[in-house]
Write a protein that holds these residues in place. Sequence first.
Motif, mmCIF file in Angstrom:
data_model
loop_
_atom_site.group_PDB
_atom_site.id
_atom_site.type_symbol
_atom_site.label_atom_id
_atom_site.label_comp_id
_atom_site.label_asym_id
_atom_site.label_seq_id
_atom_site.Cartn_x
_atom_site.Cartn_y
_atom_site.Cartn_z
ATOM 1 N N THR A 170 0.834 -1.211 0.000
ATOM 2 C CA THR A 170 0.000 0.000 0.000
ATOM 3 C C THR A 170 0.864 1.254 0.000
ATOM 4 O OG1 THR A 170 -1.715 -1.199 1.231
ATOM 5 C CG2 THR A 170 -1.846 1.208 1.203
ATOM 6 N N ALA A 171 1.920 1.254 0.801
ATOM 7 C CA ALA A 171 2.813 2.417 0.852
ATOM 8 C C ALA A 171 3.570 2.587 -0.455
ATOM 9 C CB ALA A 171 3.796 2.256 2.014
ATOM 10 N N LEU A 172 4.048 1.493 -1.049
ATOM 11 C CA LEU A 172 4.785 1.584 -2.308
ATOM 12 C C LEU A 172 3.896 2.073 -3.439
ATOM 13 C CD1 LEU A 172 6.928 -1.693 -2.198
ATOM 14 C CD2 LEU A 172 7.723 0.655 -1.877
ATOM 15 N N LEU A 173 2.671 1.564 -3.496
ATOM 16 C CA LEU A 173 1.762 1.978 -4.562
ATOM 17 C C LEU A 173 1.323 3.425 -4.405
ATOM 18 C CD1 LEU A 173 -0.471 -1.229 -4.845
ATOM 19 C CD2 LEU A 173 1.364 -0.501 -6.371
ATOM 20 N N ALA A 174 1.256 3.887 -3.154
ATOM 21 C CA ALA A 174 0.879 5.282 -2.920
ATOM 22 C C ALA A 174 2.025 6.236 -3.197
ATOM 23 C CB ALA A 174 0.389 5.452 -1.492
ATOM 24 N N GLY A 175 3.231 5.692 -3.360
ATOM 25 C CA GLY A 175 4.386 6.537 -3.655
ATOM 26 C C GLY A 175 4.844 7.377 -2.488
ATOM 27 N N VAL A 176 4.615 6.896 -1.265
ATOM 28 C CA VAL A 176 5.028 7.673 -0.094
ATOM 29 C C VAL A 176 6.532 7.547 0.097
ATOM 30 C CG1 VAL A 176 2.782 7.347 0.990
ATOM 31 C CG2 VAL A 176 4.612 5.718 1.451
ATOM 32 N N SER A 177 7.074 8.404 0.929
ATOM 33 C CA SER A 177 8.507 8.407 1.184
ATOM 34 C C SER A 177 8.892 7.216 2.050
ATOM 35 C CB SER A 177 8.913 9.701 1.876
ATOM 36 O OG SER A 177 8.268 9.810 3.143
ATOM 37 N N LEU A 178 10.196 7.010 2.195
ATOM 38 C CA LEU A 178 10.700 5.911 3.011
ATOM 39 C C LEU A 178 10.273 6.067 4.465
ATOM 40 C CD1 LEU A 178 12.423 3.367 3.271
ATOM 41 C CD2 LEU A 178 14.419 4.849 3.597
ATOM 42 N N ALA A 179 10.327 7.300 4.962
ATOM 43 C CA ALA A 179 9.938 7.533 6.354
ATOM 44 C C ALA A 179 8.455 7.235 6.571
ATOM 45 C CB ALA A 179 10.255 8.980 6.744
ATOM 46 N N ALA A 180 7.622 7.710 5.618
ATOM 47 C CA ALA A 180 6.187 7.455 5.745
ATOM 48 C C ALA A 180 5.885 5.963 5.611
ATOM 49 C CB ALA A 180 5.427 8.252 4.685
ATOM 50 N N GLY A 181 6.578 5.296 4.693
ATOM 51 C CA GLY A 181 6.371 3.867 4.545
ATOM 52 C C GLY A 181 6.801 3.102 5.777
ATOM 53 N N SER A 182 7.908 3.488 6.373
ATOM 54 C CA SER A 182 8.357 2.844 7.599
ATOM 55 C C SER A 182 7.363 3.071 8.730
ATOM 56 C CB SER A 182 9.737 3.380 8.003
ATOM 57 O OG SER A 182 10.688 3.142 6.974
ATOM 58 N N LEU A 183 6.795 4.278 8.789
ATOM 59 C CA LEU A 183 5.792 4.568 9.807
ATOM 60 C C LEU A 183 4.552 3.704 9.605
ATOM 61 C CD1 LEU A 183 4.795 6.258 12.191
ATOM 62 C CD2 LEU A 183 3.996 7.977 10.536
ATOM 63 N N THR A 184 4.138 3.549 8.334
ATOM 64 C CA THR A 184 2.979 2.712 8.039
ATOM 65 C C THR A 184 3.223 1.270 8.462
ATOM 66 O OG1 THR A 184 2.386 4.118 6.168
ATOM 67 C CG2 THR A 184 1.466 1.895 6.198
ATOM 68 N N LEU A 185 4.413 0.764 8.141
ATOM 69 C CA LEU A 185 4.742 -0.601 8.516
ATOM 70 C C LEU A 185 4.802 -0.753 10.036
ATOM 71 C CD1 LEU A 185 5.564 -3.455 7.751
ATOM 72 C CD2 LEU A 185 7.932 -2.661 7.566
ATOM 73 N N ALA A 186 5.371 0.240 10.711
ATOM 74 C CA ALA A 186 5.440 0.183 12.172
ATOM 75 C C ALA A 186 4.038 0.173 12.779
ATOM 76 C CB ALA A 186 6.249 1.359 12.698
ATOM 77 N N ILE A 187 3.145 0.991 12.208
ATOM 78 C CA ILE A 187 1.762 1.014 12.706
ATOM 79 C C ILE A 187 1.097 -0.335 12.480
ATOM 80 C CG2 ILE A 187 -0.515 2.025 12.329
ATOM 81 C CD1 ILE A 187 0.871 4.665 11.689
ATOM 82 N N ALA A 188 1.315 -0.906 11.282
ATOM 83 C CA ALA A 188 0.701 -2.200 10.973
ATOM 84 C C ALA A 188 1.192 -3.283 11.925
ATOM 85 C CB ALA A 188 1.004 -2.589 9.525
ATOM 86 N N LEU A 189 2.505 -3.324 12.135
ATOM 87 C CA LEU A 189 3.060 -4.326 13.040
ATOM 88 C C LEU A 189 2.582 -4.100 14.473
ATOM 89 C CD1 LEU A 189 6.729 -4.583 11.710
ATOM 90 C CD2 LEU A 189 4.850 -6.192 11.364
ATOM 91 N N GLY A 190 2.517 -2.812 14.881
ATOM 92 C CA GLY A 190 2.044 -2.518 16.228
ATOM 93 C C GLY A 190 0.606 -2.929 16.426
#
Length: 449
Positions: A170-190
Amino acid sequence: MHSSAVFLIEFGAIILGLGLLGRLAGRFRFSPIPLYLLAGLAFGKGGLLPLGASEEFVAIGAEIGVILLLLMLGLEYTATDLVTNLKTQYPAGLVDACLNALPGAAMALLLGWGPVAAVVLAGVTWISSSGVIAKVMGDLGRLGNRETPVILSILVLEDLAMAVYLPIITALLAGVSLAAGSLTLAIALGVAGLVLFLAVRYGRLISRFVSSDDPEKLLLVVLGLTLLVAGIAQQLQVSAAVGAFLVGIALSGEVAEGAHNLLSPLRDLFAAVFFVFFGLHTDPASIPPVLLPALALAVVTAGTKIATGYWAARRAGISAKGRWRAGGTLVARGEFSIVIAGLAVTAGIEPSLGPLATAYVLILVIAGPLAARYTEPVATRLTARIGQRAAAVPQTAAAAGAQADTQADAQASAQAVEQATGQAGAQTGGQADGRADGQGETVSEGVRP
């Protein structure tokens, strides 16, 4: 004609057609997913009879279908089962990911589609179809086999991996930055960790809160809670499907069983709508150019899935026949491959990705049940033939050695006979000469003066 009337006619025709296709698939005992995809191709863009008025509602129904698919999958397992599988079967999950995701990524890069499409196609080739596999095992009467827990463990690990994979996609397809993608992944894992913790510690309390003796109230509460959590997850840049999956994990016991029975018809309806929706957005004319890559990818990843199941079953101490059955059962791809490809199609990253995924799933969703049925007998026969040939080579060598020994013995015997005959002849000749000499001397002595 009024727009609402056109909508009712179109949508009614879609549902009726899906019901007839499902009956046809049930009569021949194969998954209806390929027929649903073909129906979407027939009534989509570039098809025989494109639909217009009902497309928006079909899109909403397709999204609900994905949510219900993941919810029902989560209801199949408890949080304790998931934790146990993570501890004991994670090597099989790693082998599964390496063997089956890499061919998809390599194909995307070879076609020049870029790294994002490579990650998407890796997921398409990685994830097996839990729905198709569960139906096939039930039809073949293998739910009680020794290899079945191994198959289910691999499927559970794949589904758990979706909780990490889908936010990344989802983050890659949205074209978000590395920081935003990492935040998304951290939220998902949390969120996933929190839900698993709550399910393990307070699963009974959650189930008691949702539980109801009235089927109507239970259906409304579970469905409403699922849609609510899915919407919140989507708002937090986490996949709505992952949120639904975690809701299913949190419910257990009688609540999970009751919700499963109540939601199964809705799941089947909206899941069929989802497959039609995917076909509606795929132009049939775009499939022939990618048919050869799809076929090659299907052949390669069918082999890697068989190898995955064989290795995992061997690690669990299953017999050779059970290993081949486990490998053949895992071949089918289906709903989750289409879900992943659908995200990419909606984002518009690569026009050919949707047609290739459609052709790929069509091939393996048809070949999957056949592989589950025939991999073990075919492999057993081939193994027996190879064993017979391998055993025949030493026997042939031994027979040749015995024949050579026999010939050598015969030659030695002949030589011995010849030598003995020669010696006997020489001895006889010597004795005859001696007697002749003696007689000659006697005669000579008699006539001597």
